[in-house]
Design an enzyme around this catalytic site. Structure first.
Site, PDB file in Angstrom:
ATOM      1  N   HIS A  66       0.845  -1.199   0.000  1.00  0.00           N
ATOM      2  CA  HIS A  66       0.000   0.000   0.000  1.00  0.00           C
ATOM      3  C   HIS A  66       0.878   1.246   0.000  1.00  0.00           C
ATOM      4  O   HIS A  66       2.103   1.150   0.081  1.00  0.00           O
ATOM      5  CB  HIS A  66      -0.976  -0.002   1.181  1.00  0.00           C
ATOM      6  CG  HIS A  66      -0.341   0.013   2.537  1.00  0.00           C
ATOM      7  ND1 HIS A  66       0.314  -1.077   3.061  1.00  0.00           N
ATOM      8  CD2 HIS A  66      -0.243   0.995   3.479  1.00  0.00           C
ATOM      9  CE1 HIS A  66       0.767  -0.780   4.269  1.00  0.00           C
ATOM     10  NE2 HIS A  66       0.455   0.473   4.538  1.00  0.00           N
ATOM     11  N   HIS A  68       1.342   3.892   2.056  1.00  0.00           N
ATOM     12  CA  HIS A  68       1.878   4.584   3.226  1.00  0.00           C
ATOM     13  C   HIS A  68       3.405   4.684   3.143  1.00  0.00           C
ATOM     14  O   HIS A  68       4.083   3.776   2.650  1.00  0.00           O
ATOM     15  CB  HIS A  68       1.450   3.885   4.511  1.00  0.00           C
ATOM     16  CG  HIS A  68       0.075   4.267   4.961  1.00  0.00           C
ATOM     17  ND1 HIS A  68      -0.666   3.522   5.846  1.00  0.00           N
ATOM     18  CD2 HIS A  68      -0.708   5.336   4.634  1.00  0.00           C
ATOM     19  CE1 HIS A  68      -1.838   4.104   6.051  1.00  0.00           C
ATOM     20  NE2 HIS A  68      -1.884   5.209   5.330  1.00  0.00           N
ATOM     21  N   ASP A  70       5.752   4.359   5.275  1.00  0.00           N
ATOM     22  CA  ASP A  70       6.569   3.334   5.939  1.00  0.00           C
ATOM     23  C   ASP A  70       6.538   1.996   5.196  1.00  0.00           C
ATOM     24  O   ASP A  70       7.170   1.025   5.629  1.00  0.00           O
ATOM     25  CB  ASP A  70       6.124   3.135   7.395  1.00  0.00           C
ATOM     26  CG  ASP A  70       4.693   2.668   7.526  1.00  0.00           C
ATOM     27  OD1 ASP A  70       3.860   3.087   6.707  1.00  0.00           O
ATOM     28  OD2 ASP A  70       4.395   1.874   8.444  1.00  0.00           O
ATOM     29  N   HIS A 156      -7.449  -1.819   5.443  1.00  0.00           N
ATOM     30  CA  HIS A 156      -6.431  -0.836   5.862  1.00  0.00           C
ATOM     31  C   HIS A 156      -6.609   0.508   5.162  1.00  0.00           C
ATOM     32  O   HIS A 156      -7.044   1.475   5.790  1.00  0.00           O
ATOM     33  CB  HIS A 156      -5.026  -1.391   5.636  1.00  0.00           C
ATOM     34  CG  HIS A 156      -3.956  -0.554   6.259  1.00  0.00           C
ATOM     35  ND1 HIS A 156      -3.897  -0.342   7.613  1.00  0.00           N
ATOM     36  CD2 HIS A 156      -2.914   0.128   5.711  1.00  0.00           C
ATOM     37  CE1 HIS A 156      -2.861   0.431   7.888  1.00  0.00           C
ATOM     38  NE2 HIS A 156      -2.256   0.735   6.747  1.00  0.00           N
ATOM     39  N   HIS A 399      -5.564  -1.297  11.757  1.00  0.00           N
ATOM     40  CA  HIS A 399      -4.712  -2.473  11.945  1.00  0.00           C
ATOM     41  C   HIS A 399      -5.523  -3.492  12.743  1.00  0.00           C
ATOM     42  O   HIS A 399      -6.425  -3.135  13.503  1.00  0.00           O
ATOM     43  CB  HIS A 399      -3.445  -2.122  12.731  1.00  0.00           C
ATOM     44  CG  HIS A 399      -2.456  -1.311  11.964  1.00  0.00           C
ATOM     45  ND1 HIS A 399      -1.533  -1.859  11.117  1.00  0.00           N
ATOM     46  CD2 HIS A 399      -2.259   0.027  11.927  1.00  0.00           C
ATOM     47  CE1 HIS A 399      -0.786  -0.903  10.590  1.00  0.00           C
ATOM     48  NE2 HIS A 399      -1.209   0.259  11.057  1.00  0.00           N
TER      49      HIS A 399
END
Length: 762
Positions: A66, A68, A70, A156, A399
């Protein structure tokens, strides 16, 4: 068939930490990398995964779960700053992820270019984006032979997926961040229909359990309303995409139900969120049924009635702080820099204001530190700011908590579970809880918690199954039946088939290479035949279909008398046949210079009287026996030929002497004599030591007296009616034909060498 290959799992990030997710999978020479994120608590090179620990040119595929930061922000650095492009690796992510990733990375470059810690330039970012291959959920992708994967919905955020990866038959499920709870706009994570061998799963919340969605939303809206009633400002630090859209949907619906709040503005202070809202409206079809049904009724849920984007001219933060109560969603969620940090520093001294942390906060960030409600915070300029703003925490992070994660792990039923993306303490508690649960059920499931750069090696005993197809599958085999055919290996799958079915079922072309070599020579045909027979022993003579004289040597190479001063060598090309052809060529080209040729042709002489040109099979057998006897006599000194008497019956004691034999006398007593049966060439002797010695010498004798043809022969007759049109061939492990069964088609390579008579005679 069974083997014990090893899967290596190495975490370059997210090993007993949250951030810079990067998981390297290596199996059977293939390398797959899942996610390439940065660590939000660090900047510059320190935020990257441990990229120097991997030769990126060996990577076959990079899979991004995905958008994001991080999980995806280090992708450009890896693609443009390492040797990744020296290899053949490909990069994959879903269509929505690629669309949002573009805006995320533009914002990331803009924010980092203002400092000296920029990891890459806007040009490098655009170059990497053009190389990303978008995929759809449930689409089977094969990036290279032996490797395939299928993306499944992970919840998510928009476009998030988990990857079911197949490397040479070994199945690995990598979840990335996932949620098993359906929220206002996303579907919950799927459980793949195939049981994987290894599950690599996030452990963000460890054994912590989160409250239900309804209770959480009620507490959230009540908290926001109470802060507004006391005349304060509400700060919701969140990432521009993902949870921000969920919070906007909740707030817009709550404001709609409460007219008294219509004069209280809700802002989202993010140009990035404004840009990406179009992406959300484009990919409505990937969201849950609630959003799709509203959109079908021409009610676009992402066209908000009570929420507006906040322009950000110079000094906008102070104007908002001095204005009436409002709600502001500002990025980033970790309060490190940007609008959320600037608003916090302005609002922190006022107790009427409220800060609501709505997502998971990584250790080392201000969002994590402020949850302990310190009396003071340190500003970006190093100044001390008193903290009187209220601080509350409500998790909308999407999450899985312990109950959802443990249920998912049990449903997947993997033999090995690797925990990633969790702090050491939380991960350790989850491992202990899951280990105890599986122990109580007497299930042998291994739970692993590797640290960064700690290579986890997992061994598997894999049974390889070959499918019988075509003619072989027409009749079902019975127990103890032996099935024979060609074993074709392609991408680690195996197929067993009849050679005749090779082209139809395997799609492999079949051929044999016939080589022809012409030689101009100034010697006679009889002399050539004499030399060939002298070198190779027995030869076959005949005529081909065009009535051309042919000598077949060692059943492999045809020597044809195509013209008065021309010979042609013809053979099917194999390693051994090529070697025989080379030796024949060397022999023929040296005939005119051979002393034997000069002596033989200096006077009239019939070649048929020469010992090695005797074609009578019986005479050859007698000569061979004589030579063996001479060889044994040279070693043992006393060898006799025994012939059985004609007529009469032999008693049992004399049965071993009922056939022709050579008797090797070892002493006068005859007790150690050795008998060599000339029919079976078996040696019998009362003494084992003598028997073994005689057998060894006999083997040497047979090798010495045998011609090359007797020692090595393909068994192919020169007669056309005896020739077998099919030859046993082999298929290489990569699925291509090294040689193939010959049916009707033949590829011919003709090598013509012309040598002048003067050159040969010289």
């Amino acid at each position: 068939m069974a083997d014990s290959p090893t899967l290596s799992v190495t975490l370059l990030g997210a090993g007993q930490e949250v951030g810079r997710s990067c998981c390297v999978l290596q199996y059977r020479g293939k390398t797959i990398v899942c996610d390439t994120g940065v660590h939000p608590a660090y900047s510059g090179m320190a935020s990257l995964p441990f990229v120097d620990e991997l030769d990126w040119s060996t990577v076959d595929a990079i899979l991004i779960t995905h958008f994001h930061l991080d999980h995806a922000a280090a992708l450009t650095y890896i693609m443009e700053k390492t040797n990744f492009r020296d290899g053949k690796g490909k990069v994959y992510m879903t269509h929505p992820t690629k669309a949002v990733h573009k805006f995320m990375m533009q914002d990331f470059v803009r924010m980092s270019s203002s400092s000296s810690d920029a990891l890459f330039t806007p040009l490098e970012m655009n170059m990497s984006l053009s190389s990303i291959i978008p995929v759809s959920a449930h689409q089977l992708i094969t990036p290279c032979p032996g490797v395939s994967f299928i993306p499944y919905h992970a919840g998510h955020v928009l476009g998030a997926c988990m990857f079911l990866i197949d490397i040479a038959g070994l199945k690995i499920l990598y979840t990335g961040d996932y949620s098993r709870e359906e929220d206002r706009h996303l579907v919950k994570a799927e459980v793949p229909p195939v049981r994987p061998d290894v599950l690599i799963v996030e452990s963000t919340y460890g054994v912590q359990s989160l409250e239900g969605r309804d209770e959480k939303e009620l507490r959230f809206t009540s908290l926001v309303h109470s802060i507004i009633r006391r005349g304060g400002h509400v700060l919701l630090p969140t990432f521009a995409l993902g949870r921000a859209q969920e919070l906007l949907l909740i707030l817009d619906e709550y404001w709609k139900k409460h007219p008294d709040l219509h004069n209280v503005p809700i802002y989202y202070a993010s140009n990035l969120a404004r840009k990406c809202m179009a992406v959300y409206q484009t990919y409505i079809h990937t969201m849950n049924s609630n959003i799709r049904s509203r959109f079908a009724k021409r009610d676009n849920p992402f066209v908000f009635k009570h929420i507006s984007n906040l322009p950000q001219p110079r000094g906008w933060e102070r104007k908002i702080a001095e204005g009436p109560p409002c709600v502001v969603l500002a990025s980033p969620g970790f309060l490190q820099t940007g609008p959320s940090r600037e608003l916090l520093e302005l609002w922190a001294p006022d107790s009427r204001n409220g800060l609501i942390i709505t997502g998971y906060s990584i250790e080392g960030t201000l969002a994590r530190d402020i949850m302990t409600e310190p009396d003071e915070i340190i500003g970006l300029k190093g100044n001390t700011i008193p903290r009187k703003i209220s601080v509350d925490y409500l998790s909308f992070s999407a999450h899985v908590d312990y109950s959802q994660n443990s249920e998912f792990i049990e449903l997947v039923k993997a033999q090995h579970v690797v925990l990633v993306h969790g702090e050491q303490t939380a991960m350790g508690r989850l491992k202990a809880a899951m280990t105890a649960k599986f122990k109580d059920r007497d299930e042998d499931v291994k739970i692993h918690t590797p640290r960064n750069l700690e290579t986890l090696e997992l061994s598997f005993r894999g049974e390889r199954v070959a499918k019988a197809i075509g003619t072989l599958a027409n009749k079902a085999p019975q127990e103890n039946d032996i099935i024979s055919g060609l074993l074709v290996s392609k991408d680690y799958s195996y197929t067993l088939l009849d050679p005749r079915d090779l082209k139809d079922f395997a799609g492999l072309s079949t051929c044999t290479v016939t080589q022809r070599q012409r030689i101009v020579l100034g010697v006679g045909w009889d002399l050539v035949r004499w030399h060939l027979e002298g070198m190779y022993g027995s030869i076959e003579e005949g005529l081909d279909k065009d009535d051309v004289k042919v000598i077949r040597v060692m059943g492999a190479v045809d020597v044809k008398h195509t013209a008065e001063h021309e010979l042609m060598l013809e053979w099917d090309s194999t390693a051994s046949n090529d070697m025989i052809a080379d030796s024949i060529l060397a022999l023929i080209t040296g005939i005119d210079k051979s002393p034997a040729s000069v002596k033989l042709t200096s006077q009239q002489h019939s070649h048929t009287h020469h010992p090695h040109s005797d074609h009578h099979e019986g005479d050859q057998s007698i000569t061979r026996i004589q030579r063996i006897a001479w060889f044994l006599d040279a070693h043992f000194g006393d060898v006799e030929l025994h012939m059985p008497e004609e007529g009469g019956e032999q008693d049992q004691d004399q049965s071993e002497k009922s056939e022709p034999a050579l008797i090797v006398r070892m002493d006068d007593s005859g007790e150690s004599d050795a008998y060599i049966n000339l029919v079976t060439l078996a040696v019998s002797c009362p003494s084992d030591n003598v028997r073994k010695r005689v057998e060894a010498v006999l083997d040497m004798a047979i090798t010495t007296v045998s011609s090359l043809t007797e020692s090595f022969a393909t068994g192919v007759s020169v007669s056309p009616e005896d020739a077998d049109p099919k030859q046993q061939k082999s298929i290489s492990p990569n699925g291509h034909t090294d040689t193939a069964t010959v049916e009707d088609t033949t590829t011919t390579i003709e090598d013509t060498i012309t040598t002048g008579e003067a050159d040969i005679a010289s």
